[in-house]
Each structure stands twice: as C-alpha cells, then as structure tokens.
Design an enzyme around this catalytic site. Structure first.
Site, mmCIF file in Angstrom:
data_model
loop_
_atom_site.group_PDB
_atom_site.id
_atom_site.type_symbol
_atom_site.label_atom_id
_atom_site.label_comp_id
_atom_site.label_asym_id
_atom_site.label_seq_id
_atom_site.Cartn_x
_atom_site.Cartn_y
_atom_site.Cartn_z
ATOM 1 N N THR A 119 0.846 -1.189 0.000
ATOM 2 C CA THR A 119 0.000 0.000 0.000
ATOM 3 C C THR A 119 0.887 1.247 0.000
ATOM 4 O O THR A 119 2.110 1.148 -0.028
ATOM 5 C CB THR A 119 -0.910 0.029 1.247
ATOM 6 O OG1 THR A 119 -0.110 0.357 2.407
ATOM 7 C CG2 THR A 119 -1.574 -1.320 1.478
ATOM 8 N N CYS A 120 0.251 2.410 0.078
ATOM 9 C CA CYS A 120 1.038 3.641 0.108
ATOM 10 C C CYS A 120 1.842 3.764 1.398
ATOM 11 O O CYS A 120 2.820 4.504 1.465
ATOM 12 C CB CYS A 120 0.128 4.857 -0.071
ATOM 13 S SG CYS A 120 -1.125 5.056 1.218
ATOM 14 N N ASN A 121 1.442 3.034 2.441
ATOM 15 C CA ASN A 121 2.114 3.129 3.735
ATOM 16 C C ASN A 121 3.145 2.032 3.998
ATOM 17 O O ASN A 121 4.020 2.190 4.841
ATOM 18 C CB ASN A 121 1.083 3.063 4.878
ATOM 19 C CG ASN A 121 0.200 4.276 4.914
ATOM 20 O OD1 ASN A 121 0.566 5.331 4.422
ATOM 21 N ND2 ASN A 121 -0.986 4.137 5.476
ATOM 22 N N LYS A 167 -9.728 1.067 -7.105
ATOM 23 C CA LYS A 167 -10.445 1.056 -5.823
ATOM 24 C C LYS A 167 -10.089 2.266 -4.969
ATOM 25 O O LYS A 167 -10.955 2.918 -4.391
ATOM 26 C CB LYS A 167 -10.134 -0.244 -5.074
ATOM 27 C CG LYS A 167 -10.965 -0.410 -3.813
ATOM 28 C CD LYS A 167 -10.816 -1.790 -3.211
ATOM 29 C CE LYS A 167 -11.729 -1.945 -1.987
ATOM 30 N NZ LYS A 167 -11.608 -3.295 -1.371
ATOM 31 N N PHE A 168 -8.802 2.597 -4.894
ATOM 32 C CA PHE A 168 -8.372 3.741 -4.096
ATOM 33 C C PHE A 168 -8.890 5.042 -4.705
ATOM 34 O O PHE A 168 -9.352 5.942 -4.006
ATOM 35 C CB PHE A 168 -6.847 3.760 -3.992
ATOM 36 C CG PHE A 168 -6.317 4.787 -3.042
ATOM 37 C CD1 PHE A 168 -6.600 4.718 -1.689
ATOM 38 C CD2 PHE A 168 -5.535 5.838 -3.487
ATOM 39 C CE1 PHE A 168 -6.114 5.663 -0.795
ATOM 40 C CE2 PHE A 168 -5.044 6.789 -2.609
ATOM 41 C CZ PHE A 168 -5.337 6.699 -1.261
ATOM 42 N N GLY A 169 -8.831 5.140 -6.044
ATOM 43 C CA GLY A 169 -9.337 6.323 -6.724
ATOM 44 C C GLY A 169 -10.833 6.489 -6.529
ATOM 45 O O GLY A 169 -11.333 7.612 -6.372
#
Length: 412
Positions: free
Chosen positions: A57-59, A196-198
């Site tokens: 993920t981004c994290n 999905k995130f968008g």
C-alpha cells in the site's frame, strides 16, 4: 512444516517496511503492481515458499508467509521490486510466530497505520489474500489467520471509536483541499486513476466538498465513464490528459504506475495548481515541486494532518488492543487443536476397526452394526479426548483412555 499439513508456527514470518523508517520515495522502490504480485506468487516455489501473501500500500510493503529461512521470503519479495534485498534488510522489521500474528491483527485494526484508525487497510489485506489464494498460495493456516484478522478488525470498528474523524489518506486529501482552497465549487478538479483507491477518493470528494465540478480520467476509459455516470461527474479519455491538467485548479493522482503519469511540463502555467499525489511510487514528476505555480503534496505530508478527533481515537487504542488479544488467543486455541488432528484421526480410525473386530463383537453381547449409533458414539469419545488434549496435551495417555472408554461403554 509437517507432511500432514500442520504448520510449524515458528516458521511463519513477516518482513516489511513502512512509513516509520522510509519515505514515500523509498517505499515506492518496494511497491508491487498487480502484475508484479502475480509473478511473485507464481514464482514462490522457486524460492522454497509455498504459502505467502504480500500487502503493498502507500504506507507499507509487507510479505507474510512460511519459510525455512526468513531470507527466502525477502528474496522472493525483492525479486519483483526495484529495490534490492540489501536495501530492504537495512530498513525492514521482522517478526515470527505469534508476534507475526499479532502484527497482522494490529495492522488490520488500524493501529499501525500512518493515520491512526485507517480502515482502508482491511480491504487491501483482504484483496492481497484473495489474490494469493487464487494462485494457491493461501492454505488452511493463513486463510484462518486472515479471517481472524477480519473478525478482529470488525469488532474494533463496531466496539470502539478508533475510526472516527480523518482515518484515511483519501479523506485527508479532502480535508487538505477544504482547508487550503476557497470557493471550491468554482474550481475545476481532475482525478487521474479510478481503481479502488481512486473510487474511494472520488466519493470523498463528492460527499465532503459539495461539488460535482470533477473530471475523471483513467487508462481504461470505461472505468472512469461508469464512475462518472454513477456520481454525476464528467469523464475524459486519457488522450486528453494534458488538456485537462492544463485547465484544472486541483489535480489528484491515484494511479499505480512505476513511472510518473503527470509531468512537470504539463503543469507549467500562470494558473495556480494544487497537485495531490496519492500514489506509491510517486506518480507526479518530482520536478513539479519546483514550479512557482504548483503546490505539490504527497501521502507522507497528508498523514501529518491532525484533526480534532485524534485525541479521542488515541484514547480508544487500549480497547482495540484488548480485542486483538482476545482474537489472537482464539486463533492460537485453534492452532493448538489443529496440531492434534492427526492423532484424533488415527484414534477415530482405530475405534472403527475395533468396532468391527471379532473379539470386540464377542465381548459386547448387545453389539449392533448400526453405523449411525456407532459413529455418534465414536465422535462423542473423540470430542472428549480433544477437550482433554486441549487442557493438558497428554496425547499418548488420552489415546489409550479413549480406546478404554469406547470398550467400556459398549453399544446399546
């Protein structure tokens, strides 16, 4: 690992990097695209890994799985990333056994997120495990563990206020816009990327900014069109990206590309622009930050935003940890009992053999061949044996005791 399928929990590892020791650029070097993840799962046996999944993920990027040596998992992960094994080991945290299990439940509960209480991570873990299962890299132990994480996370969501307020990067982006941009309804917004995130980001924009002056762009045009129709927005083909970016006041980038999808040259203008890069690796060219007309914000900057509910969420952490402890204990009970399954099966088989033996039939004047009654009687003995094994773990003693109990009770 045993041939009968029972796992040795001491060989269950997690190795990962996250926002605590790495910036967005470094995390980007270990991020996996869906294509890279599929290749990793297919090639896992070549690294001696049969069961594993990766959360990217981004994290964070974390690999969970069984291996004889931790290095096998690390090498497997890095075989598909831009970053190398040496870089990864220098920054990685490692846990095994019950500590690895506990870590997954903390991550799934939002306790280890860059924004405390971030609930989006649950869906990301679930999808990662689903993909791994499709590639036959998820078996009984890991599937049960992921389900345990989902139950724990749901209990935290329902019984604490850990997810109140700003609890995701996508919502933090909306908060940032709301705090820094005036007259938002007069501003043109472009969102690039409708995965999905968008989609989550887009819905937050609509729900909390009160504007529909939003244009969606996606490499697969149909996805952008469907979402735009659903929310009453506009969409544009990828070929119009430069034109749309030139006209926009606010650009949000939620793509998953190994290379920048928005270039500094596309942003040069007299018009002031707010650009929010939600991607890992960063998908806005770094040179854009030097442009006088551009304010560029990435996920690490968004995560530092504080909101009025943070103190309340922090106060909920002890409750969340107590829920995690409870679910971890339940999972370990299941694991301990699963280790006894081969013995229980062996005893069950032996009792069925005894029931049909001539000597047993001779000793039991009321013997009957009724399968239903016999099966019920045997299962009752096995259940009693399982309970005693759970309490004291004396397998050999209870093996003999179960046979004696079966013979002593007879068949009525």
């Amino acid at each position: 690992m045993h041939k009968n399928g029972t796992k040795d929990i001491s060989k269950f590892f997690i190795a990962g990097i996250n926002y605590r020791k790495t910036d967005a650029e470094m995390r980007g070097r270990f991020a996996l695209s869906p294509e890279q993840y599929a290749t990793l799962l297919n090639q896992a046996p070549e690294f001696g890994v049969q069961e594993a999944f990766v959360v990217s993920t981004c994290n964070r990027t974390e690999i969970y799985g069984f291996a004889d040596q931790l290095a096998q998992l690390e090498e497997l992960l890095c075989s598909q990333t831009e970053g190398c094994s040496k870089e990864f080991r220098e920054r990685a945290y490692v846990k095994k056994g019950i500590e690895a299990i506990d870590h997954l439940l903390h991550v799934g509960g939002g306790l280890d997120s860059q924004i405390l209480g971030d609930y989006e991570i649950v869906g990301q873990i679930k999808q990662a495990a689903k993909t791994a299962k499709q590639h036959q890299r998820i078996h009984a132990f890991t599937e049960r563990l992921v389900n345990c994480m989902l139950q724990s996370s749901k209990a935290i969501k329902n019984n604490t206020r850990l997810s109140d307020g700003t609890v995701s990067v996508s919502f933090a982006a909306v908060q940032f816009i709301r705090e820094h941009v005036k007259h938002i309804r007069n501003k043109k917004i472009v969102l690039l990327g409708t995965g999905k995130f968008g989609r989550n980001t887009c819905k937050n924009l609509v729900d909390y900014l009160g504007t529909n002056n939003i244009t969606l762009i996606n490499r697969t045009e149909e996805k952008a069109t469907v979402l735009a129709d659903e929310l009453g927005l506009q969409s544009a083909p990828i070929e119009e990206l430069s034109v749309q970016v030139a006209e926009a006041d606010i650009i949000l980038v939620a793509t998953n590309s190994p290379e920048p999808t928005i270039l500094a040259a596309q942003l040069k203008s007299k018009q002031q622009k707010l650009v929010i890069d939600l991607s890992i690796p960063n998908n806005v060219e770094a040179a854009a930050a030097a442009l006088e007309n551009v304010t560029l914000v990435n996920v690490d900057q968004l995560s530092k935003l504080k909101d009025e509910t943070l103190a309340k969420r922090e106060a909920e952490v002890p409750k969340a940890k107590a829920i995690i402890e409870e679910h971890t204990a339940e999972f370990m009970d299941w694991y301990q009992m699963r280790k006894h399954v081969p013995v229980l099966k062996a005893v069950k088989t032996k009792l069925k053999e005894i029931h049909t033996s001539p000597l047993y039939i001779t000793l039991q004047p009321h013997h009957t061949a009724c399968t239903k009654n016999t099966d019920e009687k045997i299962q009752k003995v096995i259940n009693c044996m399982a309970s005693k094994m759970k309490e004291q773990n004396q397998r050999g003693c209870y093996y003999i005791e179960a046979i004696n109990e079966f013979i002593a009770t007879g068949t009525e």
